[in-house]
Design a protein around this motif. Structure first.
Motif, PDB file in Angstrom:
ATOM      1  N   HIS A 114       0.834  -1.195   0.000  1.00 33.85           N
ATOM      2  CA  HIS A 114       0.000   0.000   0.000  1.00 33.85           C
ATOM      3  C   HIS A 114       0.870   1.246   0.000  1.00 33.85           C
ATOM      4  N   TYR A 115       0.306   2.315  -0.541  1.00 42.36           N
ATOM      5  CA  TYR A 115       0.983   3.605  -0.476  1.00 42.36           C
ATOM      6  C   TYR A 115       0.472   4.316   0.762  1.00 42.36           C
ATOM      7  N   GLU A 116       1.349   4.565   1.715  1.00 44.11           N
ATOM      8  CA  GLU A 116       0.964   5.107   3.008  1.00 44.11           C
ATOM      9  C   GLU A 116       1.446   6.527   3.263  1.00 44.11           C
ATOM     10  N   TRP A 117       2.338   7.022   2.448  1.00 47.60           N
ATOM     11  CA  TRP A 117       2.970   8.297   2.777  1.00 47.60           C
ATOM     12  C   TRP A 117       1.996   9.455   2.772  1.00 47.60           C
ATOM     13  N   SER A 118       2.246  10.403   3.678  1.00 44.45           N
ATOM     14  CA  SER A 118       1.475  11.642   3.730  1.00 44.45           C
ATOM     15  C   SER A 118       2.011  12.591   2.657  1.00 44.45           C
ATOM     16  N   ARG A 119       1.248  13.592   2.370  1.00 46.99           N
ATOM     17  CA  ARG A 119       1.701  14.603   1.405  1.00 46.99           C
ATOM     18  C   ARG A 119       2.934  15.327   1.940  1.00 46.99           C
ATOM     19  N   LYS A 120       3.002  15.492   3.255  1.00 45.94           N
ATOM     20  CA  LYS A 120       4.155  16.158   3.867  1.00 45.94           C
ATOM     21  C   LYS A 120       5.436  15.376   3.595  1.00 45.94           C
ATOM     22  N   LYS A 121       5.385  14.048   3.733  1.00 45.35           N
ATOM     23  CA  LYS A 121       6.568  13.225   3.461  1.00 45.35           C
ATOM     24  C   LYS A 121       6.949  13.297   1.985  1.00 45.35           C
ATOM     25  N   ALA A 122       5.961  13.274   1.109  1.00 48.62           N
ATOM     26  CA  ALA A 122       6.242  13.376  -0.329  1.00 48.62           C
ATOM     27  C   ALA A 122       6.894  14.720  -0.644  1.00 48.62           C
ATOM     28  N   ARG A 123       6.400  15.777  -0.027  1.00 46.04           N
ATOM     29  CA  ARG A 123       6.960  17.124  -0.220  1.00 46.04           C
ATOM     30  C   ARG A 123       8.399  17.183   0.288  1.00 46.04           C
ATOM     31  N   LYS A 124       8.662  16.583   1.438  1.00 43.64           N
ATOM     32  CA  LYS A 124      10.021  16.574   1.993  1.00 43.64           C
ATOM     33  C   LYS A 124      10.974  15.818   1.075  1.00 43.64           C
ATOM     34  N   LEU A 125      10.515  14.694   0.545  1.00 40.91           N
ATOM     35  CA  LEU A 125      11.357  13.905  -0.358  1.00 40.91           C
ATOM     36  C   LEU A 125      11.742  14.716  -1.584  1.00 40.91           C
ATOM     37  N   ILE A 126      10.766  15.279  -2.266  1.00 40.12           N
ATOM     38  CA  ILE A 126      11.052  15.988  -3.516  1.00 40.12           C
ATOM     39  C   ILE A 126      11.863  17.261  -3.254  1.00 40.12           C
ATOM     40  N   SER A 127      11.630  17.905  -2.112  1.00 40.53           N
ATOM     41  CA  SER A 127      12.427  19.088  -1.744  1.00 40.53           C
ATOM     42  C   SER A 127      13.883  18.713  -1.533  1.00 40.53           C
ATOM     43  N   SER A 128      14.101  17.598  -0.858  1.00 39.65           N
ATOM     44  CA  SER A 128      15.455  17.122  -0.619  1.00 39.65           C
ATOM     45  C   SER A 128      16.145  16.788  -1.941  1.00 39.65           C
ATOM     46  N   LEU A 129      15.419  16.115  -2.821  1.00 36.06           N
ATOM     47  CA  LEU A 129      15.992  15.753  -4.120  1.00 36.06           C
ATOM     48  C   LEU A 129      16.297  16.994  -4.953  1.00 36.06           C
ATOM     49  N   LEU A 130      15.413  17.983  -4.907  1.00 35.26           N
ATOM     50  CA  LEU A 130      15.657  19.224  -5.649  1.00 35.26           C
ATOM     51  C   LEU A 130      16.921  19.904  -5.133  1.00 35.26           C
ATOM     52  N   GLY A 131      17.196  19.729  -3.842  1.00 38.71           N
ATOM     53  CA  GLY A 131      18.418  20.282  -3.258  1.00 38.71           C
ATOM     54  C   GLY A 131      19.662  19.474  -3.575  1.00 38.71           C
ATOM     55  N   GLY A 132      19.514  18.369  -4.308  1.00 38.85           N
ATOM     56  CA  GLY A 132      20.648  17.562  -4.708  1.00 38.85           C
ATOM     57  C   GLY A 132      20.990  16.435  -3.766  1.00 38.85           C
ATOM     58  N   TYR A 133      20.140  16.206  -2.778  1.00 41.03           N
ATOM     59  CA  TYR A 133      20.379  15.126  -1.824  1.00 41.03           C
ATOM     60  C   TYR A 133      19.644  13.871  -2.278  1.00 41.03           C
ATOM     61  N   THR A 134      20.255  12.719  -2.085  1.00 45.51           N
ATOM     62  CA  THR A 134      19.581  11.482  -2.457  1.00 45.51           C
ATOM     63  C   THR A 134      18.587  11.091  -1.367  1.00 45.51           C
ATOM     64  N   CYS A 135      17.797  10.105  -1.655  1.00 50.54           N
ATOM     65  CA  CYS A 135      16.704   9.723  -0.756  1.00 50.54           C
ATOM     66  C   CYS A 135      17.067   8.587   0.179  1.00 50.54           C
ATOM     67  N   GLY A 136      18.341   8.289   0.331  1.00 55.95           N
ATOM     68  CA  GLY A 136      18.748   7.181   1.184  1.00 55.95           C
ATOM     69  C   GLY A 136      18.864   5.894   0.389  1.00 55.95           C
ATOM     70  N   THR A 137      19.416   4.907   1.024  1.00 55.61           N
ATOM     71  CA  THR A 137      19.653   3.630   0.359  1.00 55.61           C
ATOM     72  C   THR A 137      18.351   2.878   0.127  1.00 55.61           C
ATOM     73  N   LEU A 138      18.229   2.316  -1.056  1.00 56.02           N
ATOM     74  CA  LEU A 138      17.117   1.439  -1.403  1.00 56.02           C
ATOM     75  C   LEU A 138      17.612   0.009  -1.228  1.00 56.02           C
ATOM     76  N   VAL A 139      16.815  -0.826  -0.602  1.00 52.39           N
ATOM     77  CA  VAL A 139      17.238  -2.199  -0.339  1.00 52.39           C
ATOM     78  C   VAL A 139      16.352  -3.156  -1.132  1.00 52.39           C
ATOM     79  N   PHE A 140      16.998  -3.987  -1.966  1.00 52.43           N
ATOM     80  CA  PHE A 140      16.295  -4.944  -2.801  1.00 52.43           C
ATOM     81  C   PHE A 140      16.708  -6.368  -2.454  1.00 52.43           C
ATOM     82  N   TRP A 141      15.785  -7.275  -2.658  1.00 55.41           N
ATOM     83  CA  TRP A 141      16.017  -8.703  -2.415  1.00 55.41           C
ATOM     84  C   TRP A 141      15.557  -9.488  -3.628  1.00 55.41           C
ATOM     85  N   ARG A 142      16.404 -10.350  -4.132  1.00 50.76           N
ATOM     86  CA  ARG A 142      16.025 -11.244  -5.221  1.00 50.76           C
ATOM     87  C   ARG A 142      15.873 -12.645  -4.630  1.00 50.76           C
TER      88      ARG A 142
END
Length: 166
Positions: A1-29
């Motif tokens: 499910h998509y659970e994020w609030s609009r505030k979290k989405a805004r923080k993410l895109i603001s951080s990315l616009l500032g040139g910061y990455t969104c943290g490590t993504l963890v994948f499992w095969r």
């Protein structure tokens, strides 16, 4: 499910616009036999599963592509980030109560239309600054997003998923 609030989405895109990455993504095969209970998976079509980063990736998918990703069910979404707008002069993001105007344009439009169409919407005196912000926003697609692949048993993957998503 998509659970994020609009505030979290805004923080993410603001951080990315500032040139910061969104943290490590963890994948499992998982191994072939681990995929038996995953919806629609067969040995021919499965790939990595997201252990950590689904909300971040889903948010970016919706803002950049303008559609809900196949990993989410639209009718189960609490908040839809696609109504977000960016002020092309200040670089700030918001969810307006009414239709955007002036120097504010929908983020999804910035990714689906070309620069001239978007910048042409803002007053002439703000167009140079708007073009710079537009290019910076598009720059988030070129950021390097750290990815970690883990080799775990199905039980270990479940445990890690719970730990990472609390």
């Amino acid at each position: 499910h998509y659970e994020w609030s609009r505030k979290k989405a805004r923080k993410l895109i603001s951080s990315l616009l500032g040139g910061y990455t969104c943290g490590t993504l963890v994948f499992w095969r998982p191994s072939d036999d681990s995929m038996a209970s995953v919806r629609g998976a067969t040995p021919d079509n499965w790939s990595d599963l997201i252990l950590d980063g689904h909300q971040r990736l889903a948010t970016l998918y919706m803002l950049i592509r303008g559609t809900v990703p196949p990993t989410c069910e639209h009718n189960n979404m609490r908040y839809d980030p696609r109504g977000m707008v960016i002020d092309l002069v200040t670089g700030s993001f918001s969810y307006p109560e009414r239709a955007p105007g002036g120097t504010c344009v929908p983020v999804v439009d910035c990714f689906s239309l070309n620069q001239d169409d978007i910048v042409g919407r803002v007053p002439e005196e703000a167009q140079e600054e708007a073009a710079d912000t537009f290019r910076a926003l598009h720059g988030i697609r070129g950021l390097v997003y750290p990815i970690q692949h883990v080799s775990l048993s199905r039980e270990e993957a479940k445990e890690q998923y719970v730990l990472m998503n609390r």
